[in-house]
Design a protein around this motif. Structure first.
Motif, PDB file in Angstrom:
ATOM      1  N   PRO A 114       0.839  -1.203   0.000  1.00 33.15           N
ATOM      2  CA  PRO A 114       0.000   0.000   0.000  1.00 33.15           C
ATOM      3  C   PRO A 114       0.874   1.253   0.000  1.00 33.15           C
ATOM      4  CG  PRO A 114       0.136  -0.898   2.208  1.00 33.15           C
ATOM      5  CD  PRO A 114       0.861  -1.871   1.309  1.00 33.15           C
ATOM      6  N   THR A 115       0.279   2.383  -0.303  1.00 28.71           N
ATOM      7  CA  THR A 115       1.049   3.627  -0.246  1.00 28.71           C
ATOM      8  C   THR A 115       1.407   3.934   1.204  1.00 28.71           C
ATOM      9  OG1 THR A 115      -0.977   4.930  -0.126  1.00 28.71           O
ATOM     10  CG2 THR A 115      -0.039   4.562  -2.303  1.00 28.71           C
ATOM     11  N   ARG A 116       2.499   4.626   1.384  1.00 25.99           N
ATOM     12  CA  ARG A 116       2.977   4.916   2.739  1.00 25.99           C
ATOM     13  C   ARG A 116       2.074   5.890   3.472  1.00 25.99           C
ATOM     14  NH1 ARG A 116       9.248   6.081   0.851  1.00 25.99           N
ATOM     15  NH2 ARG A 116       9.599   4.063  -0.173  1.00 25.99           N
ATOM     16  N   GLY A 117       1.387   6.764   2.755  1.00 23.09           N
ATOM     17  CA  GLY A 117       0.439   7.667   3.381  1.00 23.09           C
ATOM     18  C   GLY A 117       1.102   8.832   4.094  1.00 23.09           C
ATOM     19  N   LEU A 118       0.423   9.351   5.116  1.00 19.82           N
ATOM     20  CA  LEU A 118       0.865  10.558   5.804  1.00 19.82           C
ATOM     21  C   LEU A 118       2.068  10.253   6.690  1.00 19.82           C
ATOM     22  CD1 LEU A 118       0.198  13.545   6.220  1.00 19.82           C
ATOM     23  CD2 LEU A 118      -1.174  12.872   8.209  1.00 19.82           C
ATOM     24  N   ARG A 119       3.130  11.005   6.490  1.00 24.31           N
ATOM     25  CA  ARG A 119       4.358  10.888   7.275  1.00 24.31           C
ATOM     26  C   ARG A 119       4.831  12.295   7.640  1.00 24.31           C
ATOM     27  NH1 ARG A 119       8.623   7.896   3.772  1.00 24.31           N
ATOM     28  NH2 ARG A 119       9.455   7.089   5.735  1.00 24.31           N
ATOM     29  N   GLY A 120       5.799  12.388   8.519  1.00 24.43           N
ATOM     30  CA  GLY A 120       6.289  13.720   8.855  1.00 24.43           C
ATOM     31  C   GLY A 120       7.356  13.687   9.920  1.00 24.43           C
ATOM     32  N   TRP A 121       7.966  14.837  10.122  1.00 26.97           N
ATOM     33  CA  TRP A 121       8.957  15.002  11.177  1.00 26.97           C
ATOM     34  C   TRP A 121       8.768  16.373  11.820  1.00 26.97           C
ATOM     35  CZ3 TRP A 121      11.784  19.292  10.228  1.00 26.97           C
ATOM     36  CH2 TRP A 121      12.015  19.659   8.900  1.00 26.97           C
ATOM     37  N   GLY A 122       9.292  16.510  13.024  1.00 22.62           N
ATOM     38  CA  GLY A 122       9.186  17.763  13.746  1.00 22.62           C
ATOM     39  C   GLY A 122      10.468  18.076  14.495  1.00 22.62           C
ATOM     40  N   LEU A 123      10.789  19.359  14.595  1.00 20.89           N
ATOM     41  CA  LEU A 123      12.004  19.809  15.276  1.00 20.89           C
ATOM     42  C   LEU A 123      11.643  20.969  16.190  1.00 20.89           C
ATOM     43  CD1 LEU A 123      15.509  20.396  13.820  1.00 20.89           C
ATOM     44  CD2 LEU A 123      14.348  22.307  14.883  1.00 20.89           C
ATOM     45  N   LEU A 124      12.143  20.930  17.416  1.00 22.34           N
ATOM     46  CA  LEU A 124      11.947  22.014  18.379  1.00 22.34           C
ATOM     47  C   LEU A 124      13.295  22.428  18.939  1.00 22.34           C
ATOM     48  CD1 LEU A 124      10.238  23.868  20.223  1.00 22.34           C
ATOM     49  CD2 LEU A 124      10.125  21.953  21.839  1.00 22.34           C
TER      50      LEU A 124
END
Length: 818
Positions: A328-338
């Protein structure tokens, strides 16, 4: 008035002169017109001056072969060798007309094109007003910004409309700039924004960037579109982002960057691959709301996130080259930096550095060449509150490590088996640095209370072998069974205390002796078994050194030769309690269970020459260090460093040898060398280097309380590893010889070329496989005024790996591309 275009088109530069801010400043209430010949063709209405004509009014000075001024229409017209000075603004034209009532200015050069104007800095307005020739004005001070325009209209609301304009925001030739931004029309609102219709960037008359319309913020705190970002890589292909900058008051701003990654396709459609493909949105929020007494930010930071809807097929979390069932498609992904910094007052501070990925593979998908630097198994995130006094430190720290070796989701289902990562929850530290105690006695202490535990449980559940490696079979079924078995790690709290004292004695003005004593006591509490234990030891040692030096020559040609011998011995006679606790971190592995008795003899030499009135530069260095293990009755590693600078040539080599440890497979534990030759100073240089890369460096192998590292562990081949030298798996944990070659040239007309290559010779003892591992080519061009820079680079890596980028950097306007 035209000078306002300069100020608005870029961020204000320190030292830049002010420009007129109202029509009254451009032409005052009174007008003084002089010349060798002065004629009133209509008394009280029209005045004409010829030969060295000068018109002065308000802050303006206008010089030309002929100037006429109509008091009724308030129109000034200048012809022939026109020079305009309005405070910091200087104009050069053949014909210039200024209509004060209509708020218009028209100007053209001898070719009928727009006249040239330049904003000056680092020169006073009075000095500019006194200059009488174009050559004097062109060379005066520094050019902050130059532009040309046919006409300028000042609107009632204070906005400016320009026709047929072009500008160059840097210190280039005023009359013949090497590049410019041309636009058919432009509207500028003071201290707010500029909108350009059909802008085009020209380099040596060749258009390199065309856009239908551009909106630019013209102050440090104005909202608007920023330069588009065009990037590309072998991982995610062509990528395009359009940042939008929004001001949220004086102390906050937000940048939204929607974009798209077009991705790349794997060589085999049935296999997985690294990289991303699909729409994405980056959000960067920056803040600095509080100011300290000295004007520096008392709190500042940024929160940066990126979400991407990845259209590429999902992969097996244990191998990114294998597709997941059904793909299946990987879909929603992301990263965050603080990133957060804050001064709490009274010596208290707070700091946070956090970076999280939605899944472990996203780091490799978005980081160029991460597949070749997989030694970074974890991405750390830390938060600390601490007090820093004049002579002590106290802090509370939390640390989270995300495992990026596998593709597991950060917030995945709890029933998915995965390796357990131990976190710092929390750590308390107190440190009193070495300080005078009594007479020659100095002392300090370090105290640390730390708890290491997984986030959602109290045990590692690795199995009896203590290793949770998803690719290896579970031999006895104890891995991941939810019960504590001998050999597994468990949540643990440790109190570690280490006081130390030392004293320094001068022995007859020749030698310096520093004996020292330290005690480390560690108390352990294991939270699953409820067991307690301790480990304690005393560490005693002494360091003795001296320096012999002599100066040869005098003045600027003087040379100083120094010889610095030193001897150090250190011992832990006995370890009390649990001699070898289960190793969680470097403190647990600080000493072996039977203690140690080691020494180190060093002879260092250096040759220094004068550099400037007070500085020095190193011409040569020779260091030789020999370790001794008294308990094992053998010599330890021998290390050395040599450095020589001979005119334009610099050479350096480092090495470590272990010749005396029995049954050691690798005797040469470190070897590196580098030579650089500046063939033509600041114009042409070449370099070559060699490095033998082993499984571990001396700094990593040496325990924190010992002088010498242990011998290199024998490399036991993996039973599942192929023995064929044609397989990459055959070189895992094997030594690699690396040869690095480089060349760089900087040509006088602004062209820079750089080339670097890396050749690897893998497992020279068995396979001796050599390959051209990577090649990198950099090409950049910038004019002598350094107003803009065009940079292109490409890298060819192992196999078919390819990466590259192209960017155009415009001074004060930003970078377009990557």
């Amino acid at each position: 008035m035209v000078g306002l275009l300069l100020t608005l088109a870029l961020t204000t530069t320190a030292g830049q002169l002010p420009v007129p801010t109202s029509p009254g400043e451009l032409l005052g209430e009174t007008v003084e017109l002089t010349g060798d010949v002065r004629v009133e063709t209509e008394p009280g209405v029209l005045v004409v001056a010829r030969k060295n004509a000068v018109l002065r009014s308000g802050t303006s000075v206008l010089r030309a072969d002929e100037i006429s001024y109509n008091h009724t229409t308030q129109v000034a017209e200048a012809r022939g060798n026109v020079l305009l000075v309005m405070r910091g603004l200087v104009g050069f034209a053949e014909h210039l007309t200024l209509d004060r009532q209509r708020r218009t200015l028209t100007a053209e050069n001898a070719n009928g094109e727009g006249a040239a104007f330049v904003q000056k800095e680092n020169v006073s307005p009075e000095a500019l007003a006194g200059m009488e020739t174009a050559e004097q004005l062109a060379k005066a001070g520094k050019n902050a910004f130059s532009f040309s325009t046919r006409g300028l209209h000042i609107r009632e609301d204070g906005a400016y409309e320009l026709e047929g304009s072009s500008f160059t925001p840097c210190d280039c030739d005023v009359l013949t700039p090497t590049w410019r931004i041309s636009t058919s029309s432009a509207k500028l609102t003071p201290d707010e924004s500029a909108s350009l219709t059909l802008p085009a960037v020209y380099v040596y008359g060749v258009p390199v960037l065309l856009l239908p319309w551009v909106y630019l913020p013209l102050s440090q705190r104005a909202s608007g579109l920023l330069m588009p970002e065009v990037t590309g890589s072998g991982l995610s292909g062509f990528q395009l982002d359009q940042p939008l900058f929004l001001t949220l008051g004086r102390s906050y701003d937000l940048t939204l960057s929607p974009g798209y990654a077009f991705g790349t396709e794997p060589l085999e459609p049935t296999q997985g691959s690294l990289g991303v493909k699909g729409p994405r949105l980056s959000t960067e929020f920056r803040y600095a709301p509080l100011a300290g007494p000295e004007g520096n930010p008392a709190m500042e930071g940024r929160l940066w996130t990126q979400l991407i809807y990845d259209l590429k097929p999902e992969r097996d979390p244990l191998n990114y080259n294998v597709l997941a069932p059904g793909a299946p498609t990987r879909g929603l992904r992301g990263w965050g930096l603080l990133e957060h910094r804050q001064k709490l007052g009274n010596g208290f501070f707070a700091r946070a550095d956090m970076k999280l990925f939605s899944d472990g593979f996203l780091f490799a998908d978005t980081t160029t060449n991460s597949a070749f630097a997989r030694s970074f198994y974890y991405v750390p995130s830390t938060a600390t509150v601490y007090h820093r006094g004049t002579d002590d430190y106290a802090g509370l720290a939390l640390a989270y490590r995300q495992d990026i070796r596998w593709g597991y989701s950060l917030f995945g289902a709890g029933d998915v088996p995965r390796p357990t990562v131990f976190q710092e929850l929390p750590t308390l530290r107190y440190a009193l640095p070495t300080r005078p105690l009594l007479g020659p006695l100095n002392g300090g202490v370090e105290v640390e209370l730390s708890r290491l535990s997984p986030l959602d449980q109290l045990l590692g559940d690795e199995g009896t072998d203590g290793i949770y490696w998803p690719l290896l079979p579970d031999a006895d079924g104890t891995q991941g069974n939810g019960r504590f078995d001998p050999g597994e790690r468990q949540a643990r709290t440790r109190l570690d205390v280490m006081p130390r004292v030392n004293a320094t004695f001068d022995l007859g003005g020749v030698l310096r002796l520093t004996p020292y004593l330290a005690v480390r006591e560690s108390l352990y509490l294991y939270e699953v078994t409820r067991e307690t234990s301790h480990r304690g030891y005393g560490m005693v040692g002494a360091y003795m050194d001296t320096e012999l030096s002599r100066v040869f020559g005098e003045g600027a040609n003087a040379l100083r030769h120094s010889i610095l011998p030193s001897v150090e011995v250190r011992a832990v006679p006995h370890v009390f309690g649990q001699g070898s606790p289960q190793i969680y971190d470097e403190v647990d592995a600080a000493v072996p269970e039977n203690g140690f008795f080691q020494g180190q003899v060093a002879l260092r030499q250096k040759l220094l020459a004068r550099a400037g009135p007070t500085g020095t530069r190193e011409l040569a260095r020779l260091d030789v260090v020999q370790g001794v293990d008294f308990l094992e009755r053998r010599l330890g590693e021998t290390s050395g460093r040599i450095l020589a600078v001979l005119g334009p040539v610099t050479a350096e080599a480092r090495g470590r040898l272990d010749l005396f440890t029995p049954e050691t497979e690798e005797r040469l534990t470190q070897l590196s060398a580098r030579i650089g030759w500046s063939i033509i100073r600041d114009r042409l240089s070449v370099s070559a280097g060699y490095e033998r890369a082993l499984a571990s460096s001396e700094q990593v192998r040496r325990p924190i309380d010992m002088l010498l590292p242990p011998p290199l562990a024998p490399q036991v081949p993996d039973p599942g590893t192929a023995v064929s030298c044609s397989s990459d798996a055959a070189f895992v944990n094997k030594s690699i010889d690396r040869v690095l070659l480089g060349a760089e040239t900087r040509l006088p007309f602004g062209l820079n070329l750089g080339y670097a290559a890396e050749v690897q010779r893998k497992d020279p003892a068995r396979c001796d496989v050599a390959e051209l591992f990577s090649q990198t080519l950099n090409v950049s061009f910038s004019p002598s005024c350094d107003c803009w820079r065009l940079n292109a680079w490409t890298r060819v890596g192992p196999g078919t790996t390819f990466d590259g980028g192209l960017s155009v950097t415009i001074l004060n306007l930003g970078t377009f591309g990557r």
